[in-house]
Design a protein around this motif. Structure first.
Motif, PDB file in Angstrom:
ATOM      1  N   ASN A 152      40.557  38.060  52.000  1.00  0.00           N
ATOM      2  CA  ASN A 152      39.446  38.804  51.401  1.00  0.00           C
ATOM      3  C   ASN A 152      38.920  39.763  52.458  1.00  0.00           C
ATOM      4  N   THR A 173      49.575  34.327  52.277  1.00  0.00           N
ATOM      5  CA  THR A 173      48.184  34.353  52.710  1.00  0.00           C
ATOM      6  C   THR A 173      47.436  35.314  51.807  1.00  0.00           C
ATOM      7  N   ALA A 174      46.283  34.883  51.318  1.00  0.00           N
ATOM      8  CA  ALA A 174      45.358  35.770  50.610  1.00  0.00           C
ATOM      9  C   ALA A 174      44.219  36.058  51.583  1.00  0.00           C
ATOM     10  N   ALA A 179      44.722  32.810  44.516  1.00  0.00           N
ATOM     11  CA  ALA A 179      45.607  31.769  45.049  1.00  0.00           C
ATOM     12  C   ALA A 179      45.581  30.532  44.156  1.00  0.00           C
ATOM     13  N   TRP A 205      46.007  41.411  50.341  1.00  0.00           N
ATOM     14  CA  TRP A 205      44.643  41.837  50.641  1.00  0.00           C
ATOM     15  C   TRP A 205      43.856  41.961  49.342  1.00  0.00           C
ATOM     16  N   PHE A 206      42.802  41.179  49.240  1.00  0.00           N
ATOM     17  CA  PHE A 206      41.894  41.230  48.093  1.00  0.00           C
ATOM     18  C   PHE A 206      40.528  41.700  48.575  1.00  0.00           C
ATOM     19  N   THR A 245      40.463  33.684  54.530  1.00  0.00           N
ATOM     20  CA  THR A 245      41.889  33.601  54.228  1.00  0.00           C
ATOM     21  C   THR A 245      42.164  32.324  53.442  1.00  0.00           C
ATOM     22  N   CYS A 289      51.092  38.722  53.154  1.00  0.00           N
ATOM     23  CA  CYS A 289      49.631  38.659  53.171  1.00  0.00           C
ATOM     24  C   CYS A 289      49.118  39.610  52.096  1.00  0.00           C
ATOM     25  N   TRP A 303      44.831  41.042  39.090  1.00  0.00           N
ATOM     26  CA  TRP A 303      44.364  41.565  40.381  1.00  0.00           C
ATOM     27  C   TRP A 303      45.145  42.805  40.804  1.00  0.00           C
ATOM     28  N   GLY A 317      40.493  36.513  46.606  1.00  0.00           N
ATOM     29  CA  GLY A 317      41.681  35.859  47.157  1.00  0.00           C
ATOM     30  C   GLY A 317      41.786  34.386  46.826  1.00  0.00           C
ATOM     31  N   GLU A 318      40.689  33.674  46.911  1.00  0.00           N
ATOM     32  CA  GLU A 318      40.742  32.240  46.617  1.00  0.00           C
ATOM     33  C   GLU A 318      41.017  32.002  45.136  1.00  0.00           C
TER      34      GLU A 318
END
Length: 158
Positions: A63, A60-61, A18, A9-10, A49, A7, A110, A14-15
């Motif tokens: 936010n 998993t990303a 990804a 964490w952003f 997510t 996972c 990132w 995140g989107e």
């Protein structure tokens, strides 16, 4: 089913991350996106997510906000069949603000750390000739993006 899913964490990216990773790695896809709703602590509509796969590996990303950032304590190793694959991943992951580091390590835009490693590396730095292995290791330590031909030549003493 995959038992362990990294996972990432952003803050809010995140989107975007990804989608970018899916464009870099073959056989990759976005699986599902869940979004913040009204009254939640992040803007409505922002991805909460993002479930995605990179060449069959699920991630998993999340936010979650600016509280946490990435560092080199966790990195993702990309095993490359040849120099062309090393060059591909290196150029894609350092693009648009990524940063080169040493010995095949880099950070993408990132701040996620990646190791872009040719499959042949272990046969040189851990090869049966201890002098050759030492030369190969020294050659690698002086590189940013790994050059498998230069490492092989160092191992062989040529």
């Amino acid at each position: 089913m995959q038992k362990i899913t990294p996972c990432l964490w952003f803050d809010t990216e995140g989107e975007e991350a990804a989608e970018y990773y899916v464009s870099v790695f073959e056989n990759s896809r976005i699986l599902e996106v869940s979004r913040y709703g009204p009254g939640m602590h992040r803007p409505e509509g922002l991805a909460l997510t993002v479930e995605f796969e990179l060449n069959g590996q699920r991630f998993t990303a999340l936010n979650g906000g600016p509280e946490f950032t990435f560092d080199e304590a966790v990195s993702f190793q990309v095993s490359c069949a040849d120099q062309a694959e090393v060059d591909h991943y290196w150029s894609r992951l350092t693009a648009d603000g990524g940063k080169e580091s040493q010995c095949g390590w880099l950070k993408d835009r990132w701040g996620v750390s990646w190791q872009i490693i040719p499959e042949q590396l272990a046969s040189y730095i851990g090869g049966p000739d201890p002098d050759g292995a030492q030369r190969a290791m020294q050659a690698m330590l002086g590189m940013r993006k790994l050059d498998i031909d230069a490492i092989r030549e160092a191992y062989e003493g040529t």
